[in-house]
Design a protein around this motif. Structure first.
Motif, PDB file in Angstrom:
ATOM      1  N   PHE A 122       0.833  -1.205   0.000  1.00 37.53           N
ATOM      2  CA  PHE A 122       0.000   0.000   0.000  1.00 37.53           C
ATOM      3  C   PHE A 122       0.867   1.255   0.000  1.00 37.53           C
ATOM      4  CE2 PHE A 122      -1.686   3.447   2.627  1.00 37.53           C
ATOM      5  CZ  PHE A 122      -2.891   3.738   2.005  1.00 37.53           C
ATOM      6  N   THR A 123       1.878   1.270   0.872  1.00 36.98           N
ATOM      7  CA  THR A 123       2.725   2.457   1.004  1.00 36.98           C
ATOM      8  C   THR A 123       3.547   2.696  -0.254  1.00 36.98           C
ATOM      9  OG1 THR A 123       2.834   2.035   3.381  1.00 36.98           O
ATOM     10  CG2 THR A 123       4.420   3.608   2.479  1.00 36.98           C
ATOM     11  N   GLU A 124       4.061   1.628  -0.833  1.00 36.66           N
ATOM     12  CA  GLU A 124       4.799   1.777  -2.090  1.00 36.66           C
ATOM     13  C   GLU A 124       3.917   2.442  -3.156  1.00 36.66           C
ATOM     14  OE1 GLU A 124       6.580  -1.814  -3.487  1.00 36.66           O
ATOM     15  OE2 GLU A 124       7.954  -2.014  -1.784  1.00 36.66           O
ATOM     16  N   LYS A 125       2.662   2.002  -3.235  1.00 31.19           N
ATOM     17  CA  LYS A 125       1.733   2.585  -4.219  1.00 31.19           C
ATOM     18  C   LYS A 125       1.474   4.064  -3.927  1.00 31.19           C
ATOM     19  CE  LYS A 125      -0.688  -1.734  -5.256  1.00 31.19           C
ATOM     20  NZ  LYS A 125      -1.878  -2.549  -4.938  1.00 31.19           N
ATOM     21  N   GLU A 126       1.325   4.398  -2.642  1.00 34.58           N
ATOM     22  CA  GLU A 126       1.092   5.791  -2.253  1.00 34.58           C
ATOM     23  C   GLU A 126       2.266   6.680  -2.681  1.00 34.58           C
ATOM     24  OE1 GLU A 126      -1.635   7.362  -0.216  1.00 34.58           O
ATOM     25  OE2 GLU A 126      -2.519   5.635  -1.258  1.00 34.58           O
ATOM     26  N   ILE A 127       3.474   6.189  -2.473  1.00 33.72           N
ATOM     27  CA  ILE A 127       4.669   6.968  -2.833  1.00 33.72           C
ATOM     28  C   ILE A 127       4.752   7.146  -4.348  1.00 33.72           C
ATOM     29  CG2 ILE A 127       7.205   6.958  -2.832  1.00 33.72           C
ATOM     30  CD1 ILE A 127       7.007   5.508  -0.067  1.00 33.72           C
ATOM     31  N   LYS A 128       4.456   6.080  -5.094  1.00 36.08           N
ATOM     32  CA  LYS A 128       4.459   6.171  -6.560  1.00 36.08           C
ATOM     33  C   LYS A 128       3.428   7.186  -7.043  1.00 36.08           C
ATOM     34  CE  LYS A 128       6.010   1.517  -7.862  1.00 36.08           C
ATOM     35  NZ  LYS A 128       5.589   0.261  -8.516  1.00 36.08           N
ATOM     36  N   GLN A 129       2.224   7.093  -6.479  1.00 35.35           N
ATOM     37  CA  GLN A 129       1.144   7.989  -6.904  1.00 35.35           C
ATOM     38  C   GLN A 129       1.432   9.448  -6.560  1.00 35.35           C
ATOM     39  OE1 GLN A 129      -2.374   6.228  -5.145  1.00 35.35           O
ATOM     40  NE2 GLN A 129      -2.362   4.499  -6.583  1.00 35.35           N
ATOM     41  N   ALA A 130       2.233   9.665  -5.505  1.00 38.22           N
ATOM     42  CA  ALA A 130       2.612  11.030  -5.132  1.00 38.22           C
ATOM     43  C   ALA A 130       3.656  11.613  -6.086  1.00 38.22           C
ATOM     44  CB  ALA A 130       3.158  11.051  -3.704  1.00 38.22           C
ATOM     45  N   GLU A 131       4.204  10.748  -6.936  1.00 39.23           N
ATOM     46  CA  GLU A 131       5.203  11.154  -7.936  1.00 39.23           C
ATOM     47  C   GLU A 131       6.428  11.810  -7.302  1.00 39.23           C
ATOM     48  OE1 GLU A 131       2.878  13.483 -10.719  1.00 39.23           O
ATOM     49  OE2 GLU A 131       2.371  11.682 -11.860  1.00 39.23           O
ATOM     50  N   ILE A 132       6.842  11.215  -6.175  1.00 39.25           N
ATOM     51  CA  ILE A 132       8.090  11.626  -5.526  1.00 39.25           C
ATOM     52  C   ILE A 132       9.144  10.579  -5.877  1.00 39.25           C
ATOM     53  CG2 ILE A 132       9.235  12.122  -3.335  1.00 39.25           C
ATOM     54  CD1 ILE A 132       6.452  12.723  -2.151  1.00 39.25           C
ATOM     55  N   LYS A 133      10.312  11.009  -6.292  1.00 40.61           N
ATOM     56  CA  LYS A 133      11.382  10.044  -6.576  1.00 40.61           C
ATOM     57  C   LYS A 133      11.641   9.204  -5.333  1.00 40.61           C
ATOM     58  CE  LYS A 133      13.793  12.591 -10.206  1.00 40.61           C
ATOM     59  NZ  LYS A 133      15.049  13.270 -10.593  1.00 40.61           N
ATOM     60  N   HIS A 134      11.980   7.937  -5.546  1.00 39.60           N
ATOM     61  CA  HIS A 134      12.043   7.043  -4.383  1.00 39.60           C
ATOM     62  C   HIS A 134      12.906   5.822  -4.649  1.00 39.60           C
ATOM     63  CE1 HIS A 134       8.633   5.806  -6.961  1.00 39.60           C
ATOM     64  NE2 HIS A 134       9.107   4.591  -6.729  1.00 39.60           N
ATOM     65  N   THR A 135      13.299   5.178  -3.553  1.00 42.04           N
ATOM     66  CA  THR A 135      13.865   3.832  -3.579  1.00 42.04           C
ATOM     67  C   THR A 135      13.199   3.041  -2.474  1.00 42.04           C
ATOM     68  OG1 THR A 135      16.015   4.577  -4.430  1.00 42.04           O
ATOM     69  CG2 THR A 135      15.950   2.431  -3.344  1.00 42.04           C
ATOM     70  N   PHE A 136      12.693   1.870  -2.813  1.00 35.59           N
ATOM     71  CA  PHE A 136      12.080   0.989  -1.829  1.00 35.59           C
ATOM     72  C   PHE A 136      13.117  -0.026  -1.367  1.00 35.59           C
ATOM     73  CE2 PHE A 136       8.075   1.741  -4.532  1.00 35.59           C
ATOM     74  CZ  PHE A 136       7.759   2.889  -3.828  1.00 35.59           C
ATOM     75  N   LEU A 137      13.408   0.003  -0.079  1.00 34.84           N
ATOM     76  CA  LEU A 137      14.332  -0.967   0.505  1.00 34.84           C
ATOM     77  C   LEU A 137      13.505  -2.132   1.021  1.00 34.84           C
ATOM     78  CD1 LEU A 137      16.601   1.419   2.622  1.00 34.84           C
ATOM     79  CD2 LEU A 137      16.881   0.747   0.223  1.00 34.84           C
ATOM     80  N   ARG A 138      13.471  -3.199   0.276  1.00 35.30           N
ATOM     81  CA  ARG A 138      12.678  -4.364   0.690  1.00 35.30           C
ATOM     82  C   ARG A 138      13.537  -5.237   1.601  1.00 35.30           C
ATOM     83  NH1 ARG A 138       9.405  -5.617  -4.965  1.00 35.30           N
ATOM     84  NH2 ARG A 138       7.894  -3.904  -4.740  1.00 35.30           N
ATOM     85  N   ASN A 139      13.597  -4.796   2.858  1.00 38.38           N
ATOM     86  CA  ASN A 139      14.467  -5.435   3.840  1.00 38.38           C
ATOM     87  C   ASN A 139      13.971  -6.828   4.197  1.00 38.38           C
ATOM     88  OD1 ASN A 139      15.916  -3.068   3.938  1.00 38.38           O
ATOM     89  ND2 ASN A 139      15.116  -2.409   5.917  1.00 38.38           N
TER      90      ASN A 139
END
Length: 282
Positions: free
Chosen positions: A120-137
């Motif tokens: 859910f959070t990954e989708k929210e960040i994508k939809q906000a169109e903010i550059k990002h890196t997801f650390l899938r720890n």
């Protein structure tokens, strides 16, 4: 360039602050705390402290003013989706240009109940169109301490997950990777951060080597697993939560083969025996 780390009073955030301070002047590092009392030690250590709560979007907007790069450490389960949405909206409103988010292994494919909030959070960040890196720890070795402590006390390393494998590494190693990704610009959108996956039987052998004690790996049923942890002083609901982790591991949710963690760190990960030794000697 200003950097902010959330969850800064916790173990992961604390490690990340420490590693980031080796890369960036402290005057450009901000730590998020829920209240002034929690942030006092960080302030004493020379970090700028911002007060904010994931549950309060306005406080997050205020705490993120002037921040360019954000290490967004995921919150505790419960009302996590609503709280995480607050953080993402606040980052957008405050003009944050880059988010590093601590996610879950294969979050967009996993059937683990733990993965839903992260997907859910990954989708929210994508939809906000903010550059990002997801650390899938993957899993922190520290997560296994109740099982490890019981094994040291009884000589029996009791688990349920059969031949399920996990990419255990130390929390500080994942946090160091997070600090490096926050600092640099050349990382992909998704990093599957994991050590080489091994079984609980192999982990028990590593504990035997680390401790110098006779440790027997014992596969049990659900009741035996819970009873063992409760006998060691863990409350029943917490033992049941640990059982749910075992189920995820048995079904391969944490069996992720990736060298992303070593590549980010640019060094070999701590061996399992040495990592266990570090934890049991603390």
């Amino acid at each position: 360039m200003n950097y902010l780390i959330t969850g800064a009073t916790g173990g992961f955030g604390g490690y990340a602050l420490e590693y980031l301070s080796k890369l960036v002047d402290k005057k450009n590092i901000y730590a998020l705390a829920r209240d002034k009392e929690k942030g006092a030690k960080l302030q004493e250590a020379g970090f700028n402290v911002r007060i904010g709560d994931y549950a309060d979007e306005d406080s997050m907007v205020e705490s993120l003013q002037g921040i360019n790069r954000l290490l967004f450490v995921s919150g505790a389960p419960g009302n996590r989706q609503a709280e995480h949405a607050n953080v993402v909206r606040a980052a957008k409103k405050a003009g944050v240009s880059y988010i590093v988010y601590t996610s879950f292994p294969k979050a967009d494919q996993s059937t683990s109940l733990l993965a839903a909030d992260h997907s859910f959070t990954e989708k929210e960040i994508k939809q906000a169109e903010i550059k990002h890196t997801f650390l899938r720890n993957n899993w922190y070795l520290e997560n296994e301490m109740p099982i490890i402590q019981r094994a040291l006390a009884t000589g029996k390393f009791v688990y349920v997950a059969k031949n399920g494998k996990t990419g255990w590494a130390l929390k500080r190693e994942y946090a160091e990777a997070a600090a490096k990704v926050l600092f640099k610009n050349d990382f992909p959108e998704i990093l599957e951060l994991s050590n080489t996956p091994i079984t609980y039987s192999e982990l028990a052998n590593a504990l035997k080597e680390a401790s110098g004690k006779e440790i027997e790996a014992v596969v049990t049923d659900e009741k035996g697993f819970i009873d063992n942890l409760v006998a060691g002083g863990l409350p029943q609901p917490v033992a049941e939560m640990f059982l749910s982790f075992q189920m995820d591991i048995e079904t391969g949710q944490l069996d992720v083969v990736s060298d992303d963690l070593q590549k980010v760190l640019e060094k070999t990960l701590t061996s399992r025996p040495n990592a266990l030794k570090e934890l049991i000697e603390e």
